[in-house]
Design an enzyme around this catalytic site. Structure first.
Site: not given
Ligand code: ZN
Ligand code: NAG
Ligand code: NAG
Ligand code: NAG
Ligand code: NAG
Ligand code: NAG
Length: 943
Positions: A349, A384
């Site tokens: 994330m 990311e």
């Molecule tokens: Zn993504």
């Protein structure tokens, strides 16, 4: 975020690294967390009468208040370790967190109520202050709406006035989640436990994972991506722990014997879903610097000591510089922390300045990790980091345009990794993966547009559903098509300006088209970009282009597996076309009616090939004569046809056959040439397409002749690598390393005796001598094949090794391999283990069950199991689970069961997956009925 299911299949099995632990069963520990927030000394807010009847709730915040800054204090009360000594009473673990927040906002329209989001929090002591006069405003009442809106409404005595600044203070308390959402608890084992299950070796940490709508479970906030603000954060944590936040640490101090605080610099203006912090006993290696940016990688102390973060550190700096140059904007924060978490779902994330990863996506161990694992780490990091610009700096206005984040990040990750690690050739490989994944989903009538209307994406379930294959894979391939169409320099120019003009702001898709349009004009072009691109993003599906090379006629039609579905959709299709005598040129098909073009006419019997290098998001069909010529070329000298197209011809033919546009025998004929093929892409394409045949027929009499054909086709490939394989060696070239794995997988699973013998011998050597001589690349496939060929002894050895191993890579390989056994009772036992988090971590439950379902012996077991334990097993990714366990469904009975399941169960965000599975099953039933005899004949003739 990076989806777990998105990772390349080959790599998924050949995972990671290192010395970790089992999950110390956070769920079974729940009995100790007896400090309930309900017993706390806070007044619960009055609640409004339950609104189960009446009109559906309005999900979007009114836009009358604009947040500017939050000042937040959060104190998680948990302990990182609970040491039990005979002579000391140890404290009980606690999941409580407390805090307060002050949000400063501007009123743009008079209102009597403040609406913001809060979920599962006990909120108290609202204080509203007029910042211009410093006066306190009276609060009549505070209500947490009991519907899906999650609104916290604060009714005021006097209305807030337009043009005035206010602040809202709220105290809050909540419970740390045990289910990998919002602010959640994770655990690992540090050092060597004194005995099995020794609780003194357990370590705990908390981390956040807030995308898309979980920020509201951590503190009350205006939880919509457009409501960007600056976050001023202070974390209060136990003295032996370390806190990380989005921004650089600004100061820290001791509060008392137990507590200290860490204050962070204000964040850049950002969306709530990017908010993050962690509290742990993690360590990092000394920071490295990129310009003034301090880069650190955090992990469990053992992983840091062992140097498992080194590869990530090296690649991060390369990728960061690449993006700064490509986007023409420097990374805006002063620091970039990346942290490897023992528990996280999804794979990673992109929280601004504090990127979280599953350990498998960040940690690499030389000599133990598969060499191919680097591809995945580099790709996930690049994904990311791309978000630090696409998503974090410039954000979509609303979740319907999430493809602007995910499609771009996915596309950019291939460009960046290709620059940083040329040998990986990820551009070819991952692009083909993405294309195929998107093609499959998007050929169903139940697909959704890349960019749906905002009103169609309202509830949290609907938002969560958007994080799917279409968004990621179709998104990436549509961007790639755009780049090919307008040229990379024009594209770069456009996105540089776009990012610069919208930094710290929000956009919609059309704004991007305007920027590309401007750059196209400046370059002397005149194509209407929005008109072209909207056909790809605003409507579902994609076309199949049919070319008649006798008269040069081409036309398009919506490609759907269900050939009876009516559709009048059409697209602006850029077509790159070449022939055996002419280099590629670009033409555009701009109409739904048939047109004739010179370039598609075969003059002297040469072949014509369209969609060169697979840059377009469409399939191609030809007249039978041209197919014949292409197949002949593949047999005589395949290298005349670009490698991506060798893969594409197979994939197109098989899928056209599924849609009944060509005979299934034509599709099968495209696999002839692979018996002389070494390259990975064509092999991968053939294997994946025949996988559908395997799924449809491995419970029938077709399977025998089919396996015989496979054995024949793979012979050359297997022999090519045999010397290496038998000596546990691998070739240098990455794409050949992939081919080698395919060789073993195809040969062993179809019963090539040398292969099964090799696998059994190598695994046996490990069992008997406790020395593993299998090359890390080959472990996953060899473990699986040895366990499939073996029995109880092999399985028990794998399970024991899995349980005792402190090495994540090995654990991943074994976890997958244990699903390969043919013994029903072992598969049953394995499924039962997934219910126990001390045996199988919650984040691994969905994939473990999916592995079992992939095995023909485990298919029915897995389906029953999923239905019996839906609430627990769907906690990870219920959608993927449904797709996997139903992938063999091809009978009326299975269809009925599936329909009943879709009706009777509360499927939440997996609902769409269930409908897709129903549609897919209907297609399968029909396909098997129509093709079984023909296919059986074909395979029997071949052998
Ligand atoms: Zn993504
Ligand atoms: C408790 O026992 C441990 C070892 O058994 C010893 O090191 C420690 O000093 C003892 N603590 C107290 C408070 O007596
Ligand atoms: C821990 O919880 C148990 C059971 O509720 C309770 O009896 C005990 O006093 C608690 N221990 C501490 C140190 O609070
Ligand atoms: C908010 O919490 C912090 C930390 O517990 C505390 O120091 C502060 O006084 C609180 N603010 C208010 C206004 O209560
Ligand atoms: C195909 O589409 C038609 C029309 O939309 C529908 O009636 C039919 O049920 C579908 N068939 C399958 C197998 O999905
Ligand atoms: C292609 O065009 C030729 C000439 O018009 C025609 O005879 C033939 O039937 C067409 N082939 C297909 C497959 O439509």
């Amino acid at each position: 975020m990076a989806k777990v299911s998105q990772l390349a299949k080959v790599i998924a099995g050949t995972f990671v690294v290192l010395t970790i632990s089992v999950i110390a069963g956070t769920i079974t520990m729940a009995v100790f967390y007896n400090q309930q927030i309900s017993t706390m000394n806070v007044t619960s807010p009055p609640t409004s009468p339950s609104t189960t009847e009446g009109p559906p709730p309005i999900m979007r915040l009114p836009k009358n208040l604009v947040p500017e800054r939050y000042k937040i204090f959060i104190q998680p009360h948990f302990y990182t370790r609970i040491i039990e000594l005979v002579n000391v009473t140890s404290p009980n673990q606690t999941l409580l967190f407390t805090g307060n927040s002050t949000v400063y906002f501007h009123c743009v329209q008079k209102t009597g109520s403040i609406f913001l989001h809060s979920k599962d929090l006990v909120v108290s002591n609202p204080v509203v202050i007029d910042q211009d006069t410093d006066e306190k405003m009276g609060v009549i009442k505070m209500t947490n709406h009991e519907d899906e809106s999650n609104f916290l409404e604060i009714r005021l005595k006097e209305p807030l006035q337009a043009g005035t600044n206010y602040s809202l203070f709220l105290a809050f308390a909540g419970q740390v989640s045990e289910y990998l959402e919002a602010l959640y608890l994770s655990s690992y084992v540090e050092g060597i436990p004194a005995y099995e299950g020794d609780p003194n070796a357990d370590r705990f940490l908390v981390s956040t994972d807030l995308q898309p709508t979980d920020a509201r479970k951590v503190f009350p906030c205006f939880d919509e991506p457009e409501m960007k603000a600056v976050f001023d954060v202070t974390i209060i944590h136990r003295r032996e722990t370390m806190a990380l936040g989005n921004a650089k640490e600004a100061g820290s101090d001791v509060i008392d014997d137990e507590w200290q605080f860490t204050r962070f610099h204000p964040t850049p203006r950002m969306s709530t879903y990017l908010f993050a912090f962690t509290v742990s006993e993690f360590k990092s290696r000394p920071a490295s610097f990129h310009r003034q940016v301090e880069i650190k990688t955090f992990a469990r102390p053992e992983a840091i000591r062992a140097g498992y973060t080194q590869y990530a550190e090296i690649i991060t700096r390369k990728i960061l510089s690449f993006y700064e140059t490509y986007f023409g904007i420097e990374y805006v924060q002063q620091k970039l922390d990346q942290i490897a978490l023992p528990d996280l779902y999804p794979a990673a994330m992109e929280n601004w300045g504090l990127v979280t990863y599953q350990e498998a996506s960040l940690l690499y161990e030389d000599g133990v990790s598969s060499l191919l694992h680097k591809e995945e780490i580099a790709t996930v990091i690049a994904h990311e980091l791309a978000h630090q610009w696409f998503g974090n700096l410039v954000t979509m206005k609303w979740w319907n345009d999430i493809w602007l984040n995910e499609g771009f990040a996915s596309y950019m990750s291939y460009i960046a990794v290709d620059d940083a690690e040329e040998l990986f050739k990820v551009k070819d490989m991952y692009v083909v993966n993405d294309l195929h994944a998107a093609f499959r989903e998007d050929a169903l009538a139940s697909s959704h547009p890349l960019s749906p209307q905002p009103d169609d994406v309202q509830t949290t379930s609907q938002i969560t559903e958007m994080f799917d294959t279409i968004t990621y894979c179709k998104g990436a391939t549509v961007v790639r098509m755009l780049v090919d169409f307008v040229g990379e320099n024009v594209f770069k120019k456009a996105i540089k300006r776009y990012l610069m003009d919208f930094k710290y702001k929000n956009t919609v898709q059309n704004i991007l088209w305007d920027y590309v349009q401007q750059a196209v004009f400046e370059d002397g072009g005149f194509t209407n970009i929005a008109k072209v691109m909207d056909t790809w993003t605003n409507q579902i599906g994609y076309p199949v282009i049919t070319i008649n090379t006798t008269n040069g006629e081409i036309y398009q039609k919506h490609f759907l597996y269900n050939d009876t579905t009516e559709s009048s959709l059409w697209w602006y299709v850029p077509i790159r076309v070449m022939s055996s005598t002419a280099a590629p040129t670009l033409v555009t098909l701009e109409t739904s009616s048939p047109v004739k073009k010179e370039v598609f006419i075969s003059k002297k019997g040469e072949w014509i090939l369209a969609n060169v290098n697979f840059t377009g998001y469409y399939r191609v069909n030809y007249n039978p004569e041209n197919w014949e010529r292409l197949l002949t070329q593949l047999e005589i000298n395949p290298h005349r046809i670009p490698v991506m197209n060798r893969a594409q011809l197979i994939d197109d033919a098989f899928n056209l056959a599924r849609a009944k546009l060509v005979d299934v025998t034509l599709a099968l004929n495209t696999t002839h040439f692979i018996r002389n093929e070494i390259e990975y892409l064509p092999w991968e394409s053939a294997v994946r397409n025949l996988e559908y045949f395997v799924l449809m027929f491995d419970r029938s009499e077709v399977y025998g002749p089919m396996q015989a054909y496979f054995r024949n086709q793979v012979q050359y490939l297997y022999e090519f690598f045999k010397n290496d394989t038998d000596n546990s060696k691998v070739p240098k070239d990455h794409s050949l390393q992939h081919s080698q794995i395919t060789a073993i997988e195809v040969a062993c699973s179809n019963g090539v005796p040398q292969c099964v013998e090799m696998a059994t011998k190598m695994f046996g050597f490990w069992m008997n001598n406790h020395t593993n001589i299998i090359h890390p690349n080959l472990r996953s496939v060899i473990y699986c094949q040895a366990i499939a060929a073996g029995g109880k002894e092999e399985w028990e050895f794998a399970w024991k090794t899995f349980q005792n191993s402190t090495d994540t890579s090995e654990k991943e390989q074994l976890r997958r391999a244990m699903s390969c056994t043919k013994k029903i009772w072992l598969l049953n036992r394995y499924l039962e283990y997934t219910l126990n988090p001390e045996k199988i971590r919650l984040m691994d439950v969905a994939s473990t069950i999916s592995y079992v379902a992939r095995n023909v012996a485990g298919q029915a077991l897995a389906w029953n199991f999923v239905r019996a334990h839906w609430d627990y097993v769907s906690a990870g990714d219920g959608a993927v689970l449904i797709e996997e366990v139903t992938s063999r469904f091809s009978t009326k009975f299975e269809l009925q069961e599936l329909e009943r399941f879709a009706q009777d169960y509360n499927l939440g965000p997996a609902s769409r997956a269930a409908y897709q599975a129903v549609e897919q099953t209907q297609v399968n039933i029909e396909w098997v009925r129509e093709n079984k005899e023909i296919i059986l004949d074909w395979f029997e003739k071949e052998i």
